[in-house]
Design a protein around this motif. Structure first.
Motif, PDB file in Angstrom:
ATOM      1  N   PHE A  82       0.819  -1.208   0.000  1.00  0.00           N
ATOM      2  CA  PHE A  82       0.000   0.000   0.000  1.00  0.00           C
ATOM      3  C   PHE A  82       0.856   1.263   0.000  1.00  0.00           C
ATOM      4  O   PHE A  82       1.741   1.438   0.835  1.00  0.00           O
ATOM      5  CB  PHE A  82      -0.931   0.013   1.221  1.00  0.00           C
ATOM      6  CG  PHE A  82      -1.837   1.213   1.261  1.00  0.00           C
ATOM      7  CD1 PHE A  82      -2.953   1.281   0.448  1.00  0.00           C
ATOM      8  CD2 PHE A  82      -1.558   2.287   2.092  1.00  0.00           C
ATOM      9  CE1 PHE A  82      -3.793   2.379   0.471  1.00  0.00           C
ATOM     10  CE2 PHE A  82      -2.378   3.397   2.129  1.00  0.00           C
ATOM     11  CZ  PHE A  82      -3.504   3.449   1.311  1.00  0.00           C
ATOM     12  N   ASP A  83       0.560   2.117  -0.978  1.00  0.00           N
ATOM     13  CA  ASP A  83       1.190   3.438  -1.062  1.00  0.00           C
ATOM     14  C   ASP A  83       2.717   3.341  -1.071  1.00  0.00           C
ATOM     15  O   ASP A  83       3.405   4.208  -0.540  1.00  0.00           O
ATOM     16  CB  ASP A  83       0.722   4.308   0.114  1.00  0.00           C
ATOM     17  CG  ASP A  83       0.822   5.800  -0.195  1.00  0.00           C
ATOM     18  OD1 ASP A  83       0.844   6.152  -1.391  1.00  0.00           O
ATOM     19  OD2 ASP A  83       0.896   6.609   0.756  1.00  0.00           O
ATOM     20  N   SER A  84       3.239   2.253  -1.684  1.00  0.00           N
ATOM     21  CA  SER A  84       4.686   2.064  -1.719  1.00  0.00           C
ATOM     22  C   SER A  84       5.073   1.393  -3.032  1.00  0.00           C
ATOM     23  O   SER A  84       5.396   0.206  -3.073  1.00  0.00           O
ATOM     24  CB  SER A  84       5.153   1.237  -0.521  1.00  0.00           C
ATOM     25  OG  SER A  84       6.556   1.137  -0.507  1.00  0.00           O
ATOM     26  N   GLU A  85       5.059   2.159  -4.089  1.00  0.00           N
ATOM     27  CA  GLU A  85       5.375   1.624  -5.409  1.00  0.00           C
ATOM     28  C   GLU A  85       6.814   1.135  -5.485  1.00  0.00           C
ATOM     29  O   GLU A  85       7.099   0.100  -6.096  1.00  0.00           O
ATOM     30  CB  GLU A  85       5.136   2.707  -6.470  1.00  0.00           C
ATOM     31  CG  GLU A  85       5.297   2.224  -7.897  1.00  0.00           C
ATOM     32  CD  GLU A  85       4.972   3.312  -8.909  1.00  0.00           C
ATOM     33  OE1 GLU A  85       5.286   3.113 -10.096  1.00  0.00           O
ATOM     34  OE2 GLU A  85       4.425   4.354  -8.508  1.00  0.00           O
ATOM     35  N   GLU A  86       7.715   1.850  -4.840  1.00  0.00           N
ATOM     36  CA  GLU A  86       9.133   1.477  -4.873  1.00  0.00           C
ATOM     37  C   GLU A  86       9.365   0.122  -4.211  1.00  0.00           C
ATOM     38  O   GLU A  86      10.070  -0.739  -4.750  1.00  0.00           O
ATOM     39  CB  GLU A  86       9.974   2.551  -4.178  1.00  0.00           C
ATOM     40  CG  GLU A  86      11.472   2.287  -4.240  1.00  0.00           C
ATOM     41  CD  GLU A  86      12.285   3.381  -3.580  1.00  0.00           C
ATOM     42  OE1 GLU A  86      13.478   3.149  -3.310  1.00  0.00           O
ATOM     43  OE2 GLU A  86      11.724   4.488  -3.339  1.00  0.00           O
ATOM     44  N   LEU A  87       8.745  -0.087  -3.041  1.00  0.00           N
ATOM     45  CA  LEU A  87       8.890  -1.356  -2.338  1.00  0.00           C
ATOM     46  C   LEU A  87       8.265  -2.491  -3.135  1.00  0.00           C
ATOM     47  O   LEU A  87       8.814  -3.590  -3.202  1.00  0.00           O
ATOM     48  CB  LEU A  87       8.235  -1.267  -0.957  1.00  0.00           C
ATOM     49  CG  LEU A  87       8.317  -2.514  -0.070  1.00  0.00           C
ATOM     50  CD1 LEU A  87       9.766  -2.885   0.207  1.00  0.00           C
ATOM     51  CD2 LEU A  87       7.565  -2.274   1.240  1.00  0.00           C
ATOM     52  N   THR A  88       7.138  -2.224  -3.771  1.00  0.00           N
ATOM     53  CA  THR A  88       6.466  -3.242  -4.586  1.00  0.00           C
ATOM     54  C   THR A  88       7.362  -3.696  -5.727  1.00  0.00           C
ATOM     55  O   THR A  88       7.499  -4.891  -5.997  1.00  0.00           O
ATOM     56  CB  THR A  88       5.137  -2.693  -5.150  1.00  0.00           C
ATOM     57  OG1 THR A  88       4.283  -2.307  -4.069  1.00  0.00           O
ATOM     58  CG2 THR A  88       4.431  -3.742  -5.998  1.00  0.00           C
ATOM     59  N   LYS A  89       8.002  -2.752  -6.404  1.00  0.00           N
ATOM     60  CA  LYS A  89       8.846  -3.075  -7.557  1.00  0.00           C
ATOM     61  C   LYS A  89      10.061  -3.919  -7.177  1.00  0.00           C
ATOM     62  O   LYS A  89      10.596  -4.644  -8.014  1.00  0.00           O
ATOM     63  CB  LYS A  89       9.303  -1.788  -8.245  1.00  0.00           C
ATOM     64  CG  LYS A  89       8.203  -1.085  -9.035  1.00  0.00           C
ATOM     65  CD  LYS A  89       8.728   0.174  -9.708  1.00  0.00           C
ATOM     66  CE  LYS A  89       7.644   0.838 -10.548  1.00  0.00           C
ATOM     67  NZ  LYS A  89       8.128   2.094 -11.194  1.00  0.00           N
TER      68      LYS A  89
END
Length: 486
Positions: free
Chosen positions: A352-359
């Motif tokens: 959630f609200d963490s595109e960098e961590l998701t990638k």
């Protein structure tokens, strides 16, 4: 088939209207009643100006009411955000601020944090609404957010869609061969992914799930088994070990009626595994591998096949492959392990609200793990251990669990944890932390003799340190990082 677990409940309310869907020590709901209560709950939420897409935090009360409010969010189209029972105010505040929650519902008073509604009052007020089905919502891309545990720091939220929840439910249902006449007792917290998803699987299948708040109240535990004719159990290794210790006679009395036991959340120790096999010789004994990000992606019936490190075969909606450190697919083997990667419809949408961590973790629908392992010629998947936890001794990968399982069988060892320790000659060597039972004298010299006798030379710990308690999470997982940092 369905767009959500809530729609599965609608379907099963037509197939099995008078059948118990969910029960606890105080109340029960048939499928027809559960559907009605959830629809009324959705209308109550709407009356409080909760809109589709709003975030609703619900305290885990480990009972049927919690399930009703979960489904109510599904019928309304709101995002369900569970928190632990009596969670610390700071943790709830962190979660609330992160998602900008519309409200909190629970038993513990969190009114100082956000708009708060008492759970029992909410359900009582919802009885004034009708239970006619209104407009149907298509599957939510964000059906729920499951946050990592901990009371400090920024919480990390895993976003799961309705489609992912359905896929996980199907993974479980097919993996344990669940049927509509299954009645499964779930004493694991529904605020965490394992217990919650077992509940989903039962509602998806048309089975009955019976909720218990842990196993320490042994009398109540067995009363629920007898009242609802429970024939399946969902346990963690910690709960299984505890039940074998404090309630073995009770388990023996019900052994013939238990069709299967599913185990998850952590590695099952060999000793506990063997005791379960002996106690439930006719039952199917399952161990699930997975994560909150990729739920129940692998399953093993260890009464049919049992080999050290094997986690079984991919679940119905999952696919596995092995990659190197650059995430290139490799042909793996015991001698050439790599990192596990998994894909499938049960996958999270992201953090959630963490595109960098998701990638960093999820790329093109593939979740890249830190688990070192391989796939054998039969398609069975093996895990050696976490990449950071595996001990690289002279180029040989050693799983800490191998050492822990041997050490835990020594009389007087209460708990233990093995971590890698840097060594100028070997690269890394094992270091073992041991917690001992106060009722047993512990002879460290004799313990080392035992280890040398039962372990290969490279697996014998180079150092053993006594510690009061091995740090574990609320799910029973060893917090190895804390010990590595020592």
């Amino acid at each position: 088939m369905y767009n959500s677990i809530a729609e599965a409940v609608i379907h099963n309310s037509r197939r099995f209207p008078g059948k118990v869907a969910v029960a606890d020590s105080d109340r029960q709901y048939t499928y027809q009643e559960l559907k009605g209560a959830a629809i009324r709950g959705a209308k109550w939420l709407k009356s409080k100006e909760v809109q589709p897409g709003d975030f609703v935090i619900v305290e885990c009360t480990q009972n049927a009411a919690f399930v009703v409010l979960n489904l109510a969010c599904g019928f309304l189209g709101a995002v369900f955000v569970p928190v632990e029972k009596k969670a610390a105010a700071q943790r709830v505040s962190n979660v609330c601020q992160t998602v900008r929650a519309k409200c909190i519902i629970g038993r513990t008073d969190y009114s100082q944090i956000c708009t708060f509604y008492d759970m029992e009052t909410a359900l009582k007020e919802s009885e004034g609404f009708g239970d006619e089905e209104e407009e149907r919502f298509l599957g939510r891309a964000a059906a729920e957010i499951l946050f990592t545990t901990g009371t400090t720091g920024q919480p990390k939220g895993i976003v799961l869609s309705d489609a992912a929840n359905l896929a996980v439910a199907e993974n479980i249902s097919s993996g344990v061969e669940m049927t509509p006449d299954t009645t499964e007792l779930i004493p694991l917290p529904l605020s965490h992914s394992h217990g919650l998803r077992t509940c989903y699987a039962n509602l998806f299948t048309g089975s009955t799930c019976v909720l218990a708040d842990g196993v320490m109240n042994v009398g109540l535990f067995f009363k629920l088994i007898e009242t609802y004719h429970v024939n399946a159990l969902d346990l963690s290794p910690t709960l299984a070990k505890l039940l074998l210790k404090i309630a073995r006679k009770g388990l023996e009395q019900h052994a013939d009626s238990i069709r299967y036991i599913e185990i998850g959340t952590a590695v099952l120790e060999d000793d506990t595994k063997e005791q379960l096999k002996e106690l439930f010789p006719e039952a199917r004994l399952y161990n699930f591998y997975g994560s909150t990000e990729a739920g129940r992606s692998c399953v093993l019936d260890f009464n049919r096949f049992d080999d050290t490190g094997c986690i079984g075969y991919p679940s119905k909606n999952a696919s596995f492959f092995i990659v190197d450190d650059q995430r290139r697919v490799i042909e793996s083997s015991r001698e050439n392990p790599g990192l596990l990667a998994v894909s499938g419809s049960m996958m999270m949408e992201g953090y959630f609200d963490s595109e960098e961590l998701t990638k960093k973790t999820l790329v093109d629908g593939v979740l890249y793990t830190s688990d070192l392992g391989y796939i054998d010629q039969e398609g069975r998947i093996y895990v050696i251990g976490r990449q950071d936890d595996v001990i690289n001794y002279k180029g040989i990968k050693i799983a800490p669990e191998e050492i822990e399982q041997t050490a835990s069988r020594y009389t007087g060892v209460k708990d233990c944890c093995c971590v890698p320790m840097e060594d100028p000659v070997c690269g890394q060597v094992p270091k073992l932390f041991v917690s001992v039972l106060p009722s047993h004298p512990f002879d460290k010299k004799d313990f080392m003799t035992y280890l040398r006798k039962n372990l290969e030379p490279g697996r014998v710990p180079a150092a053993v340190e006594l510690i009061d308690q091995i740090p574990r999470s609320s799910n029973g997982k060893i917090l190895r990082k804390r010990l590595r940092e020592r």
